[in-house]
Design an enzyme around this catalytic site. Structure first.
Site, PDB file in Angstrom:
ATOM      1  N   CYS A   1      -6.719 -51.722  52.870  1.00 16.05           N
ATOM      2  CA  CYS A   1      -7.555 -51.565  54.053  1.00 16.05           C
ATOM      3  C   CYS A   1      -8.171 -52.927  54.363  1.00 16.05           C
ATOM      4  O   CYS A   1      -8.904 -53.479  53.525  1.00 16.05           O
ATOM      5  CB  CYS A   1      -8.644 -50.529  53.766  1.00 16.05           C
ATOM      6  SG  CYS A   1      -9.827 -50.344  55.105  1.00 16.05           S
TER       7      CYS A   1
ATOM      8  N   GLU B   1      -3.489 -43.602  64.614  1.00 10.96           N
ATOM      9  CA  GLU B   1      -3.797 -42.307  63.989  1.00 10.96           C
ATOM     10  C   GLU B   1      -3.304 -41.159  64.881  1.00 10.96           C
ATOM     11  O   GLU B   1      -2.979 -40.081  64.411  1.00 10.96           O
ATOM     12  CB  GLU B   1      -5.302 -42.173  63.725  1.00 10.96           C
ATOM     13  CG  GLU B   1      -5.843 -43.123  62.649  1.00 10.96           C
ATOM     14  CD  GLU B   1      -5.594 -42.647  61.210  1.00 10.96           C
ATOM     15  OE1 GLU B   1      -5.543 -41.434  60.969  1.00 10.96           O
ATOM     16  OE2 GLU B   1      -5.425 -43.516  60.333  1.00 10.96           O
TER      17      GLU B   1
ATOM     18  N   ASP C   1      -6.854 -46.315  51.391  1.00 13.41           N
ATOM     19  CA  ASP C   1      -7.163 -46.786  52.746  1.00 13.41           C
ATOM     20  C   ASP C   1      -8.049 -45.730  53.409  1.00 13.41           C
ATOM     21  O   ASP C   1      -8.183 -44.615  52.900  1.00 13.41           O
ATOM     22  CB  ASP C   1      -5.876 -46.970  53.562  1.00 13.41           C
ATOM     23  CG  ASP C   1      -6.165 -47.417  55.006  1.00 13.41           C
ATOM     24  OD1 ASP C   1      -7.006 -48.324  55.183  1.00 13.41           O
ATOM     25  OD2 ASP C   1      -5.582 -46.845  55.946  1.00 13.41           O
ATOM     26  N   SER C   2      -8.595 -46.098  54.564  1.00 15.37           N
ATOM     27  CA  SER C   2      -9.407 -45.138  55.306  1.00 15.37           C
ATOM     28  C   SER C   2      -8.554 -44.013  55.894  1.00 15.37           C
ATOM     29  O   SER C   2      -9.087 -42.978  56.267  1.00 15.37           O
ATOM     30  CB  SER C   2     -10.151 -45.865  56.431  1.00 15.37           C
ATOM     31  OG  SER C   2      -9.230 -46.543  57.259  1.00 15.37           O
TER      32      SER C   2
ATOM     33  N   HIS D   1      -3.317 -50.761  59.687  1.00 14.12           N
ATOM     34  CA  HIS D   1      -2.715 -49.875  60.692  1.00 14.12           C
ATOM     35  C   HIS D   1      -1.797 -50.661  61.643  1.00 14.12           C
ATOM     36  O   HIS D   1      -0.906 -50.083  62.268  1.00 14.12           O
ATOM     37  CB  HIS D   1      -3.800 -49.212  61.550  1.00 14.12           C
ATOM     38  CG  HIS D   1      -4.466 -48.024  60.918  1.00 14.12           C
ATOM     39  ND1 HIS D   1      -5.263 -48.114  59.816  1.00 14.12           N
ATOM     40  CD2 HIS D   1      -4.448 -46.711  61.263  1.00 14.12           C
ATOM     41  CE1 HIS D   1      -5.717 -46.910  59.503  1.00 14.12           C
ATOM     42  NE2 HIS D   1      -5.239 -46.037  60.374  1.00 14.12           N
TER      43      HIS D   1
ATOM     44  N   CYS E   1      -5.549 -55.644  59.931  1.00 16.77           N
ATOM     45  CA  CYS E   1      -5.809 -54.227  59.669  1.00 16.77           C
ATOM     46  C   CYS E   1      -4.468 -53.603  59.303  1.00 16.77           C
ATOM     47  O   CYS E   1      -3.449 -53.869  59.958  1.00 16.77           O
ATOM     48  CB  CYS E   1      -6.372 -53.572  60.923  1.00 16.77           C
ATOM     49  SG  CYS E   1      -6.416 -51.775  60.849  1.00 16.77           S
TER      50      CYS E   1
HETATM   51  N1  DGL Z   1      -6.519 -49.546  57.753  1.00 20.31           N
HETATM   52  C1  DGL Z   1      -7.893 -49.896  58.019  1.00 20.31           C
HETATM   53  C2  DGL Z   1      -8.021 -51.415  58.013  1.00 20.31           C
HETATM   54  O1  DGL Z   1      -7.096 -52.043  57.535  1.00 20.31           O
HETATM   55  C3  DGL Z   1      -8.263 -49.157  59.236  1.00 20.31           C
HETATM   56  C4  DGL Z   1      -9.532 -49.484  59.841  1.00 20.31           C
HETATM   57  C5  DGL Z   1     -10.584 -48.443  59.918  1.00 20.31           C
HETATM   58  O2  DGL Z   1     -10.630 -47.499  59.155  1.00 20.31           O
HETATM   59  O3  DGL Z   1     -11.425 -48.663  60.791  1.00 20.31           O
HETATM   60  O4  DGL Z   1      -8.984 -52.006  58.423  1.00 20.31           O
END
Ligand code: DGL
Length: 270
Positions: free
Chosen positions: A74, A152, A11-12, A188, A186
Protein backbone atom coordinates in the site's frame (compact mmCIF):
# COMPACT_ATOMS: atom_id res chain seq x y z
CA UNK A 1 17.56 -24.63 4.44
CA UNK A 2 14.01 -23.80 3.37
CA UNK A 3 11.28 -21.83 5.03
CA UNK A 4 7.74 -22.99 4.30
CA UNK A 5 6.04 -20.13 6.12
CA UNK A 6 3.94 -17.88 3.83
CA UNK A 7 4.73 -14.34 2.71
CA UNK A 8 2.26 -11.88 4.29
CA UNK A 9 0.92 -9.04 2.13
CA UNK A 10 -1.58 -6.34 3.11
CA UNK A 11 -3.31 -3.39 1.51
CA UNK A 12 -6.34 -1.22 2.14
CA UNK A 13 -8.26 -3.15 -0.52
CA UNK A 14 -7.71 -4.62 -3.96
CA UNK A 15 -4.64 -2.61 -5.00
CA UNK A 16 -2.13 -4.81 -3.20
CA UNK A 17 -3.05 -7.56 -5.64
CA UNK A 18 -0.91 -5.78 -8.24
CA UNK A 19 2.01 -6.49 -5.89
CA UNK A 20 0.86 -10.08 -5.28
CA UNK A 21 0.75 -10.62 -9.05
CA UNK A 22 4.41 -9.60 -9.32
CA UNK A 23 5.43 -11.70 -6.29
CA UNK A 24 3.76 -14.75 -7.89
CA UNK A 25 5.71 -14.07 -11.12
CA UNK A 26 9.02 -13.86 -9.27
CA UNK A 27 8.35 -16.51 -6.63
CA UNK A 28 5.77 -19.01 -7.92
CA UNK A 29 6.56 -21.57 -5.21
CA UNK A 30 5.89 -19.29 -2.27
CA UNK A 31 2.69 -19.48 -0.22
CA UNK A 32 1.03 -16.08 0.23
CA UNK A 33 -1.47 -14.81 2.80
CA UNK A 34 -3.14 -11.57 1.67
CA UNK A 35 -5.23 -9.22 3.76
CA UNK A 36 -7.29 -6.51 2.01
CA UNK A 37 -9.02 -4.06 4.34
CA UNK A 38 -12.02 -3.77 2.02
CA UNK A 39 -14.26 -2.65 4.89
CA UNK A 40 -12.13 0.45 5.56
CA UNK A 41 -10.76 1.33 2.10
CA UNK A 42 -9.63 3.97 1.15
CA UNK A 43 -6.86 4.81 3.63
CA UNK A 44 -5.58 7.73 1.53
CA UNK A 45 -7.93 10.42 2.86
CA UNK A 46 -7.47 9.48 6.54
CA UNK A 47 -5.23 10.98 9.22
CA UNK A 48 -1.71 9.66 9.82
CA UNK A 49 -2.77 8.28 13.24
CA UNK A 50 -5.66 6.31 11.75
CA UNK A 51 -3.55 4.94 8.88
CA UNK A 52 -0.91 3.79 11.40
CA UNK A 53 -3.55 2.18 13.62
CA UNK A 54 -5.06 0.27 10.69
CA UNK A 55 -1.63 -0.78 9.38
CA UNK A 56 -0.65 -2.17 12.81
CA UNK A 57 -3.86 -4.23 12.90
CA UNK A 58 -3.17 -5.48 9.36
CA UNK A 59 0.32 -6.56 10.42
CA UNK A 60 -0.95 -8.28 13.59
CA UNK A 61 -3.43 -10.26 11.51
CA UNK A 62 -0.67 -11.43 9.16
CA UNK A 63 1.62 -12.33 12.07
CA UNK A 64 -1.18 -14.54 13.44
CA UNK A 65 -0.68 -16.59 10.25
CA UNK A 66 3.00 -17.14 11.04
CA UNK A 67 4.30 -15.26 8.00
CA UNK A 68 8.06 -15.13 7.31
CA UNK A 69 7.99 -11.54 6.05
CA UNK A 70 5.46 -8.74 5.68
CA UNK A 71 4.86 -6.58 2.61
CA UNK A 72 2.96 -3.31 3.00
CA UNK A 73 1.54 -3.41 -0.54
CA UNK A 74 0.00 0.00 0.00
CA UNK A 75 1.64 3.23 -1.13
CA UNK A 76 -0.23 5.19 1.51
CA UNK A 77 0.94 3.06 4.45
CA UNK A 78 4.47 2.88 3.01
CA UNK A 79 4.62 6.67 2.71
CA UNK A 80 2.99 8.00 5.86
CA UNK A 81 3.93 5.21 8.24
CA UNK A 82 7.50 4.55 7.15
CA UNK A 83 8.44 3.47 10.70
CA UNK A 84 5.68 0.87 10.91
CA UNK A 85 7.98 -2.05 10.15
CA UNK A 86 10.61 -1.20 12.76
CA UNK A 87 9.16 -3.20 15.65
CA UNK A 88 8.19 -6.27 13.63
CA UNK A 89 9.68 -9.69 14.48
CA UNK A 90 9.95 -10.48 10.73
CA UNK A 91 11.53 -8.59 7.78
CA UNK A 92 9.39 -5.80 6.35
CA UNK A 93 9.07 -4.49 2.78
CA UNK A 94 7.37 -1.30 1.68
CA UNK A 95 6.66 -0.01 -1.83
CA UNK A 96 8.25 3.45 -1.84
CA UNK A 97 12.02 2.96 -1.76
CA UNK A 98 12.47 0.39 -4.55
CA UNK A 99 10.11 2.27 -6.88
CA UNK A 100 11.93 5.55 -6.22
CA UNK A 101 15.32 3.99 -6.99
CA UNK A 102 13.95 2.41 -10.17
CA UNK A 103 12.76 5.86 -11.31
CA UNK A 104 16.17 7.40 -10.62
CA UNK A 105 17.71 4.73 -12.85
CA UNK A 106 15.04 5.01 -15.56
CA UNK A 107 14.84 8.75 -16.20
CA UNK A 108 16.77 10.16 -19.15
CA UNK A 109 15.66 13.80 -19.03
CA UNK A 110 15.90 14.06 -15.21
CA UNK A 111 12.17 14.76 -14.76
CA UNK A 112 10.22 12.31 -12.61
CA UNK A 113 6.53 12.47 -11.70
CA UNK A 114 4.90 10.75 -8.73
CA UNK A 115 1.18 10.05 -8.51
CA UNK A 116 -0.53 8.71 -5.41
CA UNK A 117 -3.24 9.30 -2.86
CA UNK A 118 -3.50 12.62 -1.02
CA UNK A 119 -1.71 11.15 1.99
CA UNK A 120 1.12 9.70 -0.13
CA UNK A 121 1.74 12.92 -2.02
CA UNK A 122 1.57 15.01 1.15
CA UNK A 123 4.21 12.80 2.81
CA UNK A 124 6.79 13.65 0.11
CA UNK A 125 8.51 10.29 0.73
CA UNK A 126 9.19 9.45 -2.94
CA UNK A 127 10.59 12.90 -3.67
CA UNK A 128 12.83 12.81 -0.59
CA UNK A 129 14.18 9.36 -1.54
CA UNK A 130 14.82 10.41 -5.15
CA UNK A 131 16.55 13.68 -4.25
CA UNK A 132 18.67 11.98 -1.60
CA UNK A 133 19.96 9.66 -4.32
CA UNK A 134 20.39 12.36 -6.95
CA UNK A 135 19.74 16.01 -5.96
CA UNK A 136 19.99 17.20 -9.57
CA UNK A 137 16.71 15.51 -10.56
CA UNK A 138 13.36 17.36 -10.72
CA UNK A 139 10.27 15.78 -9.19
CA UNK A 140 6.59 16.71 -9.52
CA UNK A 141 3.91 15.18 -7.24
CA UNK A 142 0.23 14.87 -8.16
CA UNK A 143 -2.50 13.42 -5.97
CA UNK A 144 -5.12 11.46 -7.93
CA UNK A 145 -7.74 10.63 -5.27
CA UNK A 146 -10.42 9.46 -7.72
CA UNK A 147 -8.27 6.67 -9.15
CA UNK A 148 -8.77 4.32 -6.17
CA UNK A 149 -12.60 4.42 -6.23
CA UNK A 150 -12.50 3.93 -10.01
CA UNK A 151 -10.38 0.79 -9.65
CA UNK A 152 -12.40 -0.53 -6.68
CA UNK A 153 -15.49 -0.07 -8.87
CA UNK A 154 -13.87 -2.07 -11.68
CA UNK A 155 -13.65 0.95 -14.01
CA UNK A 156 -10.16 0.92 -15.50
CA UNK A 157 -10.49 0.21 -19.23
CA UNK A 158 -8.42 2.45 -21.50
CA UNK A 159 -11.51 2.71 -23.69
CA UNK A 160 -13.77 4.07 -20.97
CA UNK A 161 -14.38 7.78 -21.53
CA UNK A 162 -14.86 8.54 -17.82
CA UNK A 163 -11.55 6.84 -16.99
CA UNK A 164 -9.72 8.67 -19.79
CA UNK A 165 -11.16 12.06 -18.90
CA UNK A 166 -10.22 11.59 -15.22
CA UNK A 167 -6.69 10.56 -16.20
CA UNK A 168 -6.35 13.54 -18.56
CA UNK A 169 -7.37 16.02 -15.87
CA UNK A 170 -5.03 14.63 -13.22
CA UNK A 171 -2.04 14.20 -15.54
CA UNK A 172 -2.19 17.63 -17.20
CA UNK A 173 0.47 19.15 -14.86
CA UNK A 174 2.72 16.13 -15.45
CA UNK A 175 2.47 16.46 -19.23
CA UNK A 176 3.20 20.20 -18.96
CA UNK A 177 6.20 19.44 -16.73
CA UNK A 178 7.58 17.01 -19.35
CA UNK A 179 8.31 14.03 -17.08
CA UNK A 180 9.68 10.99 -18.90
CA UNK A 181 9.19 8.68 -15.88
CA UNK A 182 6.05 8.21 -13.79
CA UNK A 183 6.00 6.42 -10.44
CA UNK A 184 2.69 4.72 -9.74
CA UNK A 185 2.82 5.59 -6.04
CA UNK A 186 -0.39 3.77 -5.22
CA UNK A 187 -0.69 0.04 -5.74
CA UNK A 188 -4.15 0.43 -7.28
CA UNK A 189 -2.72 2.37 -10.21
CA UNK A 190 -0.98 -0.33 -12.30
CA UNK A 191 -4.48 -1.45 -13.20
CA UNK A 192 -4.85 1.89 -15.00
CA UNK A 193 -1.53 1.53 -16.88
CA UNK A 194 -3.08 1.28 -20.35
CA UNK A 195 -5.24 4.37 -19.78
CA UNK A 196 -2.25 6.28 -18.35
CA UNK A 197 -0.09 5.43 -21.36
CA UNK A 198 -2.88 6.29 -23.76
CA UNK A 199 -2.90 9.81 -22.31
CA UNK A 200 0.86 10.19 -21.72
CA UNK A 201 2.15 8.44 -24.83
CA UNK A 202 4.47 5.44 -24.99
CA UNK A 203 7.63 7.49 -24.40
CA UNK A 204 6.90 7.76 -20.69
CA UNK A 205 8.21 4.93 -18.48
CA UNK A 206 5.77 3.74 -15.84
CA UNK A 207 7.31 2.48 -12.60
CA UNK A 208 5.18 -0.24 -11.03
CA UNK A 209 6.08 -0.47 -7.33
CA UNK A 210 4.94 -4.10 -7.32
CA UNK A 211 7.52 -5.13 -9.89
CA UNK A 212 10.45 -3.45 -8.15
CA UNK A 213 9.40 -4.61 -4.67
CA UNK A 214 8.83 -8.22 -5.79
CA UNK A 215 12.36 -8.35 -7.22
CA UNK A 216 13.76 -7.03 -3.91
CA UNK A 217 11.79 -9.66 -1.97
CA UNK A 218 13.08 -12.42 -4.22
CA UNK A 219 16.66 -11.26 -3.71
CA UNK A 220 16.19 -11.15 0.06
CA UNK A 221 14.59 -14.60 0.21
CA UNK A 222 17.41 -16.19 -1.81
CA UNK A 223 20.20 -14.37 0.05
CA UNK A 224 18.78 -15.51 3.40
CA UNK A 225 17.86 -19.07 2.37
CA UNK A 226 14.19 -18.48 3.09
CA UNK A 227 12.75 -19.98 -0.08
CA UNK A 228 9.89 -22.45 -0.20
CA UNK A 229 10.38 -24.97 -3.00
CA UNK A 230 7.02 -26.72 -2.81
CA UNK A 231 4.42 -24.07 -2.05
CA UNK A 232 2.35 -21.83 -4.29
CA UNK A 233 -0.88 -21.68 -2.27
CA UNK A 234 -2.53 -18.26 -2.05
CA UNK A 235 -5.08 -17.38 0.67
CA UNK A 236 -7.07 -14.16 0.75
CA UNK A 237 -8.73 -12.45 3.70
CA UNK A 238 -10.85 -9.31 3.58
CA UNK A 239 -12.74 -7.19 6.10
CA UNK A 240 -15.84 -6.91 3.87
CA UNK A 241 -17.45 -8.04 0.60
CA UNK A 242 -15.58 -11.32 -0.07
CA UNK A 243 -17.72 -12.09 -3.15
CA UNK A 244 -16.87 -8.80 -4.81
CA UNK A 245 -13.20 -9.23 -3.89
CA UNK A 246 -13.14 -12.68 -5.46
CA UNK A 247 -14.65 -11.35 -8.68
CA UNK A 248 -12.18 -8.47 -8.98
CA UNK A 249 -9.19 -10.51 -7.77
CA UNK A 250 -9.76 -13.10 -10.48
CA UNK A 251 -9.60 -10.30 -13.08
CA UNK A 252 -6.58 -8.54 -11.54
CA UNK A 253 -4.56 -11.72 -10.99
CA UNK A 254 -5.76 -13.22 -14.27
CA UNK A 255 -6.67 -16.52 -12.61
CA UNK A 256 -9.74 -17.95 -10.99
CA UNK A 257 -9.72 -17.48 -7.23
CA UNK A 258 -11.45 -20.34 -5.49
CA UNK A 259 -14.19 -18.87 -3.27
CA UNK A 260 -13.15 -21.02 -0.31
CA UNK A 261 -9.85 -19.16 -0.35
CA UNK A 262 -11.46 -15.74 0.27
CA UNK A 263 -12.56 -15.33 3.88
CA UNK A 264 -14.12 -12.41 5.68
CA UNK A 265 -12.45 -11.55 9.00
CA UNK A 266 -12.88 -8.88 11.65
CA UNK A 267 -9.54 -7.37 12.71
CA UNK A 268 -11.01 -4.36 14.55
CA UNK A 269 -10.06 -5.71 17.98
CA UNK A 270 -6.46 -6.68 17.22
N1 DGL B 1 -3.46 0.72 -2.52
C1 DGL B 1 -3.50 1.89 -1.67
C2 DGL B 1 -2.23 2.70 -1.91
O1 DGL B 1 -1.32 2.15 -2.49
C3 DGL B 1 -4.81 2.52 -1.93
C4 DGL B 1 -5.02 3.83 -1.36
C5 DGL B 1 -6.09 4.01 -0.35
O2 DGL B 1 -6.51 3.10 0.34
O3 DGL B 1 -6.48 5.18 -0.25
O4 DGL B 1 -2.08 3.83 -1.52
Amino acid sequence: MADKRPIGVFDSGLGGLTVVKEIIKELPNEDIVYFGDTGRVPYGGRSVDTIKKYALQDEKFLLSHDVKLIVAACGTVSSVASDIGNALPVPYFEVVSHASMAAVNATKNGKIAVIGTNATVKSGQHKATILKENPSLSVINCACPLFVPLVEEGWYSENDTIVLETVRRYLKPIIDFGADTLILGCTHYPVLSKALLRVLGDNVTLINAGTTTAKAIKKYIYCHNLENQNGGEHRFFVSDKPDYFKEQASVLLEKDIDMCKVEKVDIGNL
